[in-house]
Design a protein around this motif. Structure first.
Motif: not given
Length: 296
Positions: A43, A45-47, A49-51, A56, A58, A62, A65, A75
């Motif tokens: 996977f 992520k950024d500040k 979202h998780i991708y 994206i 949910t 985040v 994670f 998490d």
């Protein structure tokens, strides 16, 4: 890792055919923040979202994670695994285990034993990317793995396949209790390859979690031979002074004094040829040509 980023954005690469074909589609991940973007195993992520790929997802928190090990993610509140066979769908599913006390026994990554624990019990995971099943009645205080008799949590991974385990009351094979096995006298039998599937105690000989009826403790041996890529495993034949066995089954009529193992589950003695322990009628052991390996 199929991700790229520059100061302007983050991109996901889709290979159209083999990687070396040169045919690639570049998808922009809309809204992704390049400064905080990072890959988290399968996977990213950024500040915000998780991708999964360029989409994206949910659910998990985040900020906390992270990848744990063996297909597990976590998490601050939960553990997760990836869904589908071998995690191929890469969707995150919550796992009903305690995130604060969960850990693997005793190794990491591909060297993990398949055993794990949390405050509620000991688990064995027989499938890569699976959740693992609780081992009923396992005693956590005395639970140990049969690998140089090291305690839980040891960092020594010199012998890293841990099919067998025990506690003060029972012996286990891949999390299944071996009925009647004695934890005080049980030892693994070295079969010459990096997979222990035989063991013995004061009561008898075992294949995996099954007793081999009548096997002689003093003369039992594994008829191992080198296994090459593409060949069937060559160590499932065993013998003692009286009989030959395939896994936990008697090879009826086989002569232990002259029996030899061949590749792809074949074996022969002075009288007959066998496959998976079954007599192959019409095959002469003196003229039988050993089969070739099944590559691919």
């Amino acid at each position: 890792e199929n991700y790229l980023k520059d100061k302007n954005g983050v991109y996901y690469l889709v290979f159209n055919g083999p990687v070396d074909s040169g045919s690639i589609t570049i998808k922009t991940i809309v809204g992704a923040d390049p400064a905080s973007f990072e890959v988290v195993q399968d996977f990213a992520k950024d500040k915000n979202h998780i991708y999964r790929k360029d989409e994206i997802i949910t659910g998990p928190d985040v900020a906390t994670f992270a990848f744990l090990d063996n297909g597990f993610y976590q998490d601050k509140d939960k553990l997760y695994i990836t869904s589908g066979e071998y995690g191929q769908n890469k969707n995150l599913l919550p796992v009903n285990k305690d995130v604060n006390t969960f850990h693997f026994l005793p190794g990491e990554g591909w060297k993990s034993s398949g055993y794990s624990e949390d405050q509620n019990g000991i688990y064995f995971n027989s499938e890569l990317f699976g959740e693992g099943n609780l081992i009923p009645n396992a005693d956590q205080e005395t639970f140990r793995l049969f690998t140089m008799d090291l305690p839980k949590g040891s960092e020594d991974l010199s012998d890293h396949l841990y099919n067998y385990a025990y506690d003060k009351n029972r012996v286990y094979y891949q999390g299944q209790e071996i009925i009647g096995a004695d934890p005080l006298t049980f030892v693994r039998i070295n079969n010459g390859v990096y997979e222990y599937v035989y063991g013995k105690d004061k009561n008898g000989i075992y294949y995996e979690n099954k007793l081999i009826p009548g096997a002689d403790l003093q003369t039992f041996e594994v008829l191992w031979r080198q296994v090459y890529e593409g060949c069937g495993k060559g160590f499932y034949y065993t013998k003692d002074k009286n009989n030959v066995y395939f896994r936990d089954l008697l090879v009826v009529g086989a002569d232990p004094a002259t029996f030899t193992t061949l590749i792809n589950s074949y074996g022969k003695d002075k009288n007959n040829v066998y496959n998976q322990g079954i007599l192959q009628s019409g095959l002469n052991p003196n003229t039988f040509i050993e089969p070739t390996c099944n590559y691919g």
